[in-house]
Scaffold this motif. Structure first.
Motif, short mmCIF file in Angstrom:
data_model
loop_
_atom_site.label_atom_id
_atom_site.label_comp_id
_atom_site.label_asym_id
_atom_site.label_seq_id
_atom_site.Cartn_x
_atom_site.Cartn_y
_atom_site.Cartn_z
N ASP B 485 0.88 -1.34 0.03
CA ASP B 485 0.09 0.01 0.16
C ASP B 485 0.84 1.28 -0.03
N GLU B 486 0.27 2.29 -0.16
CA GLU B 486 0.97 3.60 -0.67
C GLU B 486 2.06 3.90 0.59
N GLU B 487 1.27 3.96 1.83
CA GLU B 487 1.99 4.42 2.95
C GLU B 487 3.36 3.74 3.16
#
Lengths: 617, 809
Positions: B485-487
């Motif tokens: 995921d992006e985080e």
């Protein structure tokens, strides 16, 4: 007067004096009572350290001191120590001050009486370890009961009355039968020799008939098996532990249970080796069942105290198994395991007490995640738990290792299927880890589930002072067992050799009877010095009937009795042999490897006797 | 006197542990009111291990090297020994706390202290945010000390100190983050499973002691003395027949091997190792890959003389090793956790090592231990670096394309990967091939034909699987696109130098150390084989001749059928090398075809249903072994424990017997109490009732009922009668019994007496007459004349005789 002879009576006198003094203090002086209690018990401990200075490793009893006590009965106030009781005495004097210190916050009612009870208990325990007179031993044995009964009954938990009565009745049942057996031996010895005495050192060399040995051993064994406690005579223990205050549990597990094994080693087995020999398989089976059963049942507990109580059943199973192996390593391991059990289980009960004072519960489900709150306590608890689980380098390992090793290598003459017993006992190593680590995880690891556990304070200074000596000794006993093992080895070896000698005599007598060799050697009647004139008694008996079934337990007939008496005579003539330490090298032979050790040489002059007449100042 | 310093090697890390766990904290708290700073903690921890490494190298390069350079094949080489003090000395048992530094333990301590130092350094970066920093390094140092005791021990009992000591540290470190219940459970599982092994280890030890009378390696091993003569008594003990017709060496070896199965995670005791990944990653690298888990292999190499005495024991070791290698490889196929893949890989590689020592190729086994220590430690550290970058997540399905962001980690990882796949010239190629070659050539008397070849086939399959799943891991993590995921993706970063530094050092070693043990072709030297030769029994690939030192195979008389000769002609060795290399490349190729661009849809489709799904589930769920153990062992244990407590203890023993006895006593007391309630009229009532009873009993001889009777039983062809005249006044002296046994209705007379004399009755007043069964009549009568009242009563009954008797008259 022998140097150091004053130590033994002084060890008994100091706590007694302390108890009397504390009774004289005003009621409600909490600090004074505790202070005096700790002071006197510490004094006793330092006094008992003097034993180490005076003790010379060797077979036989040392620092023996005797006063006439009840001359008409032939009982004496006779004390003495050997390499076995020495360490148990030290364990007792070591435990007592710790116990009193640990109870400072927990006991709030009847403080004075509490300290007095513990000091009287110490007198009873020390006396029973020191006594070299059967009657005296019995008195001290019963003296121990009363303070323990009060400790459970007054300062105990909710079901304290039930537990204390169960404890007393259970122990009494066994000890009364033992008393009967003591009277039997007393009467028998008196009838045979004309000298009525309860002196242990005389009676231990007296050969009873095989049948009588069997019954007397059974009576003694029942008393001691209850104390051990041997499966299935153990159910008083969890109740007593759960209801007793922490101090009571620590003394109960730390010292009182040791009287079971000690009684076997000191009294039941040397006095009645034939009975011990015949019943050894039974006791070994019960011990092994106890090891495994105790571990299983411990695992099923939710109450931590009960868990530790059942772990005692398991741990002491090793001890009671190994003494019947009749190997030096087995018997030494058994004694060592007792010392270690005193430290580790005592430590566990103290740790549970610490938590109980904070949370007033002992249920596993109520704890969890305590490590994060109480790291110092967790570290102490971990060491004590691992010591109990027998981790090498800590005290528990040495005893269990030697006990299993000694059992495994026992000769089949003493313990049939020794290897099987050894293997089954060794499974206790696995099960021990199972329940102890389960307990540790439930209490220390995991998230904190109960709110009340969030702000538990770590150990206080007083509690650290309580645990430090225990942890230090657990480490010391694990890393450097040499000194203790060396001091007890000559006593252990003389225990084994005299057991084997006496057993051999009894077996020979049976054998001679079976072969129909009716006539005892003539010399025997000449050397019969003190025998009461009761020859007419034997003449009325019919000659031996050869039809008797070939069982070792058959009743005794005249020729057999003659043979036995003959054997007893020789034993009496060789009484000095008890102290002379002609211990043949025992244990397994070392085929192939060059013998590393020579049998320990007899130490001259170790059999010291100190006799004081009654009225002498 | 350098050898007197051996004790320093384990002692230094132990001192570090004492400082970080107890002493430092106590002193700092008393002096400064706080715990030692992080710098202080890791400075002490690292320097103690580095110092141990220094002492090791100093001792090895000095006195040990001197001994080694003077050593000639066929001669004994004791190595350096030191006895610190006598630990246990009871009866025949004498255990010194003694250490032995010979070529085998020298190799081990170098691995342990060197890899250990690197992992300590790495930990300063990896554990930087850990609140319990001191405890972590304390445990790590404690582990180093225990592990060094294990390998340096000069007898089995001291080895057992280390053996259990490392188990304890493993327990503490697996459960280091104990606030997760699962971590604590994993630690406990590891300890308990290891304890099962330790139990067997103890039994093996006891058997050895009983047979040989000592547990010292120096005496257990039949060394040749300076004159060239050999004390064969230990050998004879090993060769002596024991239970089940097998030699003692088999049983002792088997029990010790079960111990090794626990520590080194072999079937059936491997189940703890995958769970052990709950611990911090550097711990997995140090304890559960490089050092502790290889203790079993080390122990068997150490006792090579024992295993060489029983071909059956060797067959068991090799067989278990081969099966473990294959099954663990299969289990690794479908794992999605980075560390779980590595864990099964470790189990599998340990299986390889056991095959090595099991077929007598001890050098090969130890060689693989060495190379594995480097590349597997590296793999774990790389895993730690990757997980560090991925915010702690180890799910490889959410990784991908990390080669660009983690350049250094990637380079190092490739080196380790090629090593474990067995690609020339990385270390794993040489060591794995030596094991494969050893298995291929192994043959011993008593083995089923072609056993060595079977082992070779299994191992080759396992090697193929290894190359495949390791490459799968590589492609899923480093190639393709990042699937996180992006985080998490935003936070991806290369690790600090304290972590990448050790990674690169290990990678360098992975590239080089393979050349220590080159295959026995073209006159290439096998340095490792030469170095280990003085400490091991049988020959290796490097030496086609059977070594004679220790005399174990000399002349082929003592252990003729135990001599395993794992060497082959040069052509075969070339062939095997080529096959091994080909297998490695094939595995990588298959993985590349499937996973080069991340998770493959083909695989996902194939495993959606049918056989593919079954196979996938089996691998993913590790053949359900944990579940089976749970059903067969764990749950029954709990059930039995509860049943024993609730039923046997509480109900049967305590309630029925103990309290039952109490209850009976109490009830009796209550009854007596009720009787004696002090009311006179009740007492009078009892008095009357008693009087009536007495009256009734004395006048019982009413017509028609007889107060007397008799019983009888047949004893052979005799029938024995027993008169019962009941209780009461008639039992007083003077009563007269008469018998009619022959059934003529009159009292029997003595056949020898005159018939008219009444007092010549046979059986007169005899309570137990005996008569031959054939003479006994159909009805027997007994008369009794009462002494008080003088009346006579009689009792008649029919006597049934057994069929065997002579029949009625």
């Amino acid at each position: 007067m022998m140097l150091g002879g004053w130590v033994l009576p002084a060890i008994l006198a100091v706590p007694l004096l302390g108890a009397i003094l504390i009774m004289l203090t005003p009621r409600g002086e909490r600090g004074l009572a505790f202070g005096l209690g700790i002071g006197f018990s510490l004094a006793t401990f330092f006094l008992s350290l003097a034993l180490l200075a005076f003790f010379r490793p060797g077979p036989g009893f040392q620092m023996v001191i005797e006063f006439d006590w009840i001359p008409s009965l032939g009982t004496k106030f006779k004390l003495g120590i050997d390499g076995i009781s020495l360490w148990l005495i030290l364990l007792t004097t070591f435990t007592t001050p710790i116990v009193i210190l640990s109870a400072y916050r927990a006991v709030t009612k009847k403080v004075r009486e509490f300290v007095v009870a513990i000091l009287i208990l110490e007198v009873g325990m020390l006396g029973a370890f020191l006594a070299l007179d059967l009657f005296l031993f019995y008195i001290f044995w019963e003296v121990m009961l009363i303070p323990m009964y009060l400790l459970i009954g007054i300062w105990g938990g909710h079901r304290r009355i039930y537990a204390s009565i169960k404890f007393v009745i259970y122990t009494m049942v066994g000890s009364l039968l033992m008393l009967v057996a003591i009277f039997y031996v007393y009467a028998k010895y008196g009838a045979e020799t004309g000298e009525y005495t309860t002196d242990y050192m005389r009676l231990v060399n007296f050969d009873l008939s095989p049948q009588a040995q069997l019954w007397c051993f059974a009576a003694f064994a029942l008393a001691f098996a209850i104390k051990v406690p041997l499966f299935p005579l153990h159910t008083w223990l969890p109740d007593a532990h759960v209801e007793a205050p922490t101090a009571g549990s620590v003394i109960l597990a730390g010292v009182l249970l040791k009287f079971g094994i000690y009684g076997f080693i000191r009294f039941a087995m040397p006095m009645f080796p034939y009975g011990a020999h015949e019943l050894a398989p039974l006791i070994a089976i019960l011990s092994v069942i106890g090891i495994i059963y105790g571990a299983f049942v411990a695992f099923a507990q939710d109450d931590v105290k009960k868990l530790v109580a059942y772990s005692s059943v398991s741990h002491l199973g090793f001890c009671s198994l190994a003494i019947f192996a009749m190997t030096t390593s087995g018997v030494s391991g058994s004694i060592y395991a007792m010392l270690s059990h005193g430290l580790t289980t005592g430590g566990l009960f103290l740790a549970i007490g610490v938590l109980y004072e904070r949370r007033h519960t002992r249920r596993l489900a109520e704890f969890g995640g305590l490590w994060a709150q109480m790291p110092v306590f967790a570290g102490v608890f971990l060491i004590v738990t691992l010591g109990s689980a027998g981790l090498p380098g800590l005290s528990g390992f040495i005893g269990e290792f030697l006990a299993i090793f000694g059992t495994f290598t026992a000769s089949s003459e003493h313990l049939p299927y020794a290897r099987l017993f050894g293997v089954l006992a060794a499974t206790g190593v696995i099960f021990g880890a199972v329940y102890l680590l389960y307990m540790f995880q439930k209490m220390m690891f995991g998230p904190i589930k109960v709110k009340a556990n969030r702000n538990l304070p770590d150990l206080t200074g007083r509690e650290i002072a309580v645990f430090t000596p225990i942890v230090a000794l657990i480490l010391l006993l694990g890393l450097y067992p040499g000194y203790i093992l060396k001091t007890m080895e000559p006593s252990v070896e003389s225990f084994i050799s005299s057991y084997e000698r006496k057993l051999g005599r009894t077996k020979k007598a049976i054998e001679r009877h079976r072969q129909g060799q009716v006539n005892a050697p003539k010399t025997s009647s000449q050397s019969r010095v003190r025998t009461a004139p009761k020859a007419g008694n034997t003449s009325t008996l019919t000659p031996a009937t050869p039809k008797r079934p070939a069982s070792g337990n058959s009743a005794i007939t005249a020729p057999q009795r003659d043979a036995l008496r003959d054997a007893a005579k020789r034993a009496r003539a060789n009484r000095a042999a008890l102290g002379a330490g002609v211990a043949p090298p025992t244990g397994v032979a070392k085929p192939g490897a060059a013998p590393k050790k020579t049998p320990s040489a007899p130490v001259p002059g170790t059999h010291r006797t100190l006799t004081l007449q009654g009225g002498q100042p | 006197m350098q050898e007197n310093l051996i004790y320093l090697i384990p002692l230094l890390p132990l001192c570090g542990a004492v400082f970080n766990l107890f002493l430092g904290r106590i002193v700092w708290r008393l002096a400064f009111g706080r715990d030692p700073s992080r710098t202080m903690v890791h400075a002490v921890a690292i320097s103690s291990v580095v110092a141990a490494f220094g002492v090791s190298v100093w001792l090895i390069a000095g006195p040990l090297w001197q001994q080694f350079s003077q050593w000639k094949p066929g001669m004994p080489m004791e190595g350096l020994t030191q006895s610190v003090y006598t630990w246990i000395d009871v009866g025949a048992l004498e255990i010194e706390l003694a250490f032995r530094l010979d070529t085998l333990s020298a190799l081990m301590i170098v691995i342990i202290t060197f890899v250990g130092s690197l992992i300590h350094i790495y930990s300063t970066g990896y554990m930087a945010d850990e609140p319990r920093y001191g405890a972590y390094f304390g445990y790590l140092n404690l582990f180093m000390g225990a592990m060094l005791i294990l390998v340096l021990a000069d007898n089995l009992v001291v080895m057992f100190i280390g053996w259990e000591g490392v188990g304890l540290c493993s327990y503490l470190l697996i459960g280091f983050w104990f606030s997760e219940e699962a971590n604590a459970t994993a630690g406990r599982k590891a300890f308990v499973v290891n304890r099962i092994g330790d139990f067997a280890f103890l039994i093996g030890m006891f058997l050895l002691f009983q047979a040989v009378g000592t547990l010292d390696f120096g005496e257990l091993r039949p060394f040749m003395d300076a004159e060239g003569s050999i004390d064969t008594s230990a050998n004879e003990a090993y060769m002596s027949t024991f239970w089940g017709g097998e030699r003692l060496a088999f049983w002792a070896g088997l029990f010790l091997f079960i111990g090794a199965c626990g520590k080194s995670a072999q079937i059936p005791l491997y189940v703890w190792l995958p769970d052990a990944m709950a611990g911090p990653t550097p711990v997995s690298a140090l304890i559960h890959a490089a050092t502790m888990v290889t203790a079993g292999v080390y122990m068997i190499a150490r006792l090579s003389f024992l295993y060489a005495s029983s071909t059956t024991a060797m067959a068991v070791v090799a067989g278990v090793g081969a099966l473990t290698a294959l099954f663990a490889a299969l289990m690794a196929f479908a794992q999605t956790d980075f560390k779980k893949v590595l864990a099964y890989s470790t189990v599998s590689q340990l299986g390889f090592m056991f095959v090595g020592v099991g077929v007598g190729a001890y050098v090969a086994g130890v060689f693989h231990l060495l190379t594995h220590a480097f590349f597997k430690a590296g793999l774990f550290l790389a895993a730690g670096s990757v997980m560090h970058a991925m915010s702690g997540s180890g799910d490889i399905m959410k990784m991908g394309g990390l080669s660009k962001k983690l350049k250094l980690t990637h380079i190092a990882f490739v080196a380790y990967l090629l090593a474990i796949c067995g690609i020339l010239p990385f270390a794993g190629f040489f060591s794995k091939d030596e094991i494969l070659g050893g298995a291929f050539a192994a043959d011993a008397e008593g083995w089923i034909a072609g056993y060595g070849k079977i082992l070779w086939v299994i191992l080759s399959l396992a090697a193929l699987g290894t190359a495949f799943y390791m490459s799968r891991l590589y492609f899923l993590v480093f190639s393709g696109k990042l699937r996180a995921d992006e985080e998490t993706a935003a936070h991806v970063h290369e690790s600090p130098p304290s972590m990448t530094g050790p990674l690169l050092v290990l990678a360098l070693f992975t590239l080089c150390i393979g050349f220590l043990g080159m295959p026995h072709v073209a006159g290439l030297p096998n340095y490792l084989g030469q170095w280990l030769d003085p400490s091991l029994v049988t020959s290796t690939l490097s030496q086609p001749h059977v070594s004679v030192h220790g005399g174990l195979c000399a002349g082929g008389e003592l252990l003729n059928n135990a001599c395993v000769k794992p060497h082959s002609p040069e052509g075969t060795i070339y062939g095997l090398l080529a096959v091994a290399l080909g297998i490695g490349l094939l595995g990588i190729f298959i993985a590349w075809k499937i996973y080069a661009k991340g998770p493959s849809e083909k695989v996902a489709n194939a495993t959606e249903s049918g056989a593919g799904k079954t196979a996938y589930n089996l691998s993913y769920n590790k053949f359900y072994v944990d579940e089976i153990y749970d059903r067969l062992i764990v749950r029954p244990f709990r059930w039995i424990a509860t049943a024993l407590y609730e039923f046997a203890d509480r109900f049967v023993i305590d309630l029925i017997f103990v309290n039952g006895l109490g209850f009976i006593t109490k009830a009796f007391g209550r009854f007596i109490q009720w009787l004696q309630n002090g009311q006179v009229h009740r007492y009078i009532g009892f008095l009357l009732a008693g009087a009536a009873a007495v009256f009734y009993l004395t006048t019982l001889n009413a017509p028609g009922s007889s107060p007397i009777s008799f019983s009888y039983h047949q004893d052979g062809d005799q029938i024995v009668f027993k008169a019962d005249i009941g209780a009461g006044p008639q039992t007083a002296d003077g009563g007269v019994l008469r018998w009619d046994l022959d059934g003529n209705g009159k009292p029997d007379l003595d056949p020898d007496a005159a018939t008219d004399a009444p007092d010549t009755e046979r059986y007169l007043s005899d309570p137990n007459p005996t008569m031959a069964a054939r003479e006994v009549g159909h009805q027997v009568t007994l008369w009794y004349t009462d002494p008080v009242f003088g009346d006579t009563v009689s009792f008649t009954r029919v006597v049934t005789k057994a069929a065997t008797a002579g029949g009625a008259k």
